[in-house]
Motif scaffolding. Structure first.
Motif, PDB file in Angstrom:
ATOM      1  N   SER A 170       0.849  -1.193   0.000  1.00 24.95           N
ATOM      2  CA  SER A 170       0.000   0.000   0.000  1.00 24.95           C
ATOM      3  C   SER A 170       0.882   1.238   0.000  1.00 24.95           C
ATOM      4  O   SER A 170       1.528   1.536   1.015  1.00 24.95           O
ATOM      5  CB  SER A 170      -0.917   0.004   1.221  1.00 24.95           C
ATOM      6  N   GLY A 187      -4.805  -3.884   0.331  1.00 22.58           N
ATOM      7  CA  GLY A 187      -3.837  -3.353  -0.617  1.00 22.58           C
ATOM      8  C   GLY A 187      -3.584  -4.333  -1.748  1.00 22.58           C
ATOM      9  O   GLY A 187      -4.304  -5.311  -1.939  1.00 22.58           O
ATOM     10  N   LEU A 188      -2.546  -4.058  -2.515  1.00 21.13           N
ATOM     11  CA  LEU A 188      -2.147  -4.959  -3.580  1.00 21.13           C
ATOM     12  C   LEU A 188      -1.487  -6.196  -2.985  1.00 21.13           C
ATOM     13  O   LEU A 188      -0.887  -6.139  -1.910  1.00 21.13           O
ATOM     14  CB  LEU A 188      -1.153  -4.271  -4.513  1.00 21.13           C
ATOM     15  N   GLU A 224       1.291  -2.243 -11.515  1.00 19.15           N
ATOM     16  CA  GLU A 224       0.331  -2.028 -10.429  1.00 19.15           C
ATOM     17  C   GLU A 224       0.974  -1.241  -9.285  1.00 19.15           C
ATOM     18  O   GLU A 224       0.346  -0.350  -8.698  1.00 19.15           O
ATOM     19  CB  GLU A 224      -0.186  -3.370  -9.917  1.00 19.15           C
ATOM     20  N   ASN A 228      -0.305   2.488  -8.124  1.00 22.28           N
ATOM     21  CA  ASN A 228      -0.700   2.687  -6.734  1.00 22.28           C
ATOM     22  C   ASN A 228       0.087   3.826  -6.097  1.00 22.28           C
ATOM     23  O   ASN A 228      -0.450   4.617  -5.310  1.00 22.28           O
ATOM     24  CB  ASN A 228      -0.507   1.379  -5.966  1.00 22.28           C
ATOM     25  N   GLU A 231      -0.846   7.400  -7.648  1.00 22.73           N
ATOM     26  CA  GLU A 231      -2.142   7.859  -7.133  1.00 22.73           C
ATOM     27  C   GLU A 231      -1.982   8.727  -5.896  1.00 22.73           C
ATOM     28  O   GLU A 231      -2.772   9.637  -5.661  1.00 22.73           O
ATOM     29  CB  GLU A 231      -3.023   6.651  -6.781  1.00 22.73           C
TER      30      GLU A 231
END
Length: 257
Positions: A170, A187-188, A224, A228, A231
């Motif tokens: 995250s 999170g991922l 990804e 993330n 962002e």
């Protein structure tokens, strides 16, 4: 007015009035600046075709006492990067790279390592074309130079080890998280091997693009991770992003067929 002369990369331009042009450029020792080129669209002697996006140039400009746009006096074309302009993925990635630099760095900040990184990317795109690998390499290195790269190989909360094989990630919480610190964090989920690959890419020479091959998992999970992270630091989505992703998606589908 102070006069300056420097090599530079044209990031973009905006036509103004009947013949003028507002040019955003990046120069070592000066960072990103905006300049007013009076009569640029009609001038064959002072500017010719040198103020095109992604071009390498020698710029002459003067700074006003009150701040604002600099005044472009003359531009000498060094490298138009013609090879880049015949490859749609390369054009899309070059535009995205320039916009991302504008979004992450304030005007007038001298960022010589970022300049060298952008120059290396554009030279690579002109010679080899655009690719998902070149995009990820550029994004990771730019995040590193901007100080926004998250914690990767240890827990960002307790600084403990990561047991793997899958790690919760995250960017909002600083990066990778061990199971205890992650808790119910949605999170991922990234492979620990991907995080290792990303760490090695960050610590490789920042201007090296040629000869690097990345596996499908590293590209997917690395993308990804970058999305993330961005962002958390971008005020708005980049206008060039959707176009770039559509082009690279088509490129990957074509290679798969």
């Amino acid at each position: 007015m102070r006069l300056f002369r420097s090599e530079a990369i044209v990031l973009r331009h905006l036509d103004y009035g009947e013949a003028d042009r507002i040019v955003t450029f990046f120069a070592p020792g000066h960072g990103r600046l905006r300049g007013f080129a009076r009569g640029a669209r009609n001038s064959r002697r002072r500017f010719a075709a040198s103020l095109e996006p992604f071009a390498g140039v020698i710029l002459h400009w003067a700074t006003p006492r009150s701040g604002g746009l600099v005044t472009l006096k003359e531009s000498e074309l060094v490298d138009l990067r013609a090879g880049l302009r015949t490859d749609l993925p390369a054009i899309a990635l070059a535009g995205y790279a320039c916009e991302l630099i504008e979004a992450l760095f304030a005007e007038g900040e001298a960022q010589d390592e970022v300049y060298a990184l952008l120059k290396a990317l554009l030279d690579f795109l002109a010679a080899a074309g655009g690719s998902s690998t070149a995009r990820l390499l550029f994004e990771l290195r730019l995040l590193n130079l901007s100080g926004y790269i998250p914690h990767l190989l240890h827990c960002s909360a307790c600084f403990g080890s990561l047991p793997g094989p899958h790690v919760s990630f995250s960017a909002r919480r600083g990066g990778s998280l061990c199971p205890d610190c992650a808790g119910r964090e949605q999170g991922l989920s990234l492979d620990l091997l991907t995080l290792g690959s990303v760490s090695r890419l960050i610590h490789a020479p920042a201007t090296a693009f040629d000869g690097i091959r990345l596996g499908e998992r590293t590209l997917r999970e690395g993308r990804e991770l970058v999305a993330n992270t961005l962002e958390c630091h971008l005020c708005r989505p980049l206008r060039s992003q959707n176009f770039l992703e559509g082009i690279l998606l088509d490129l990957g589908a074509g290679k798969g067929g």
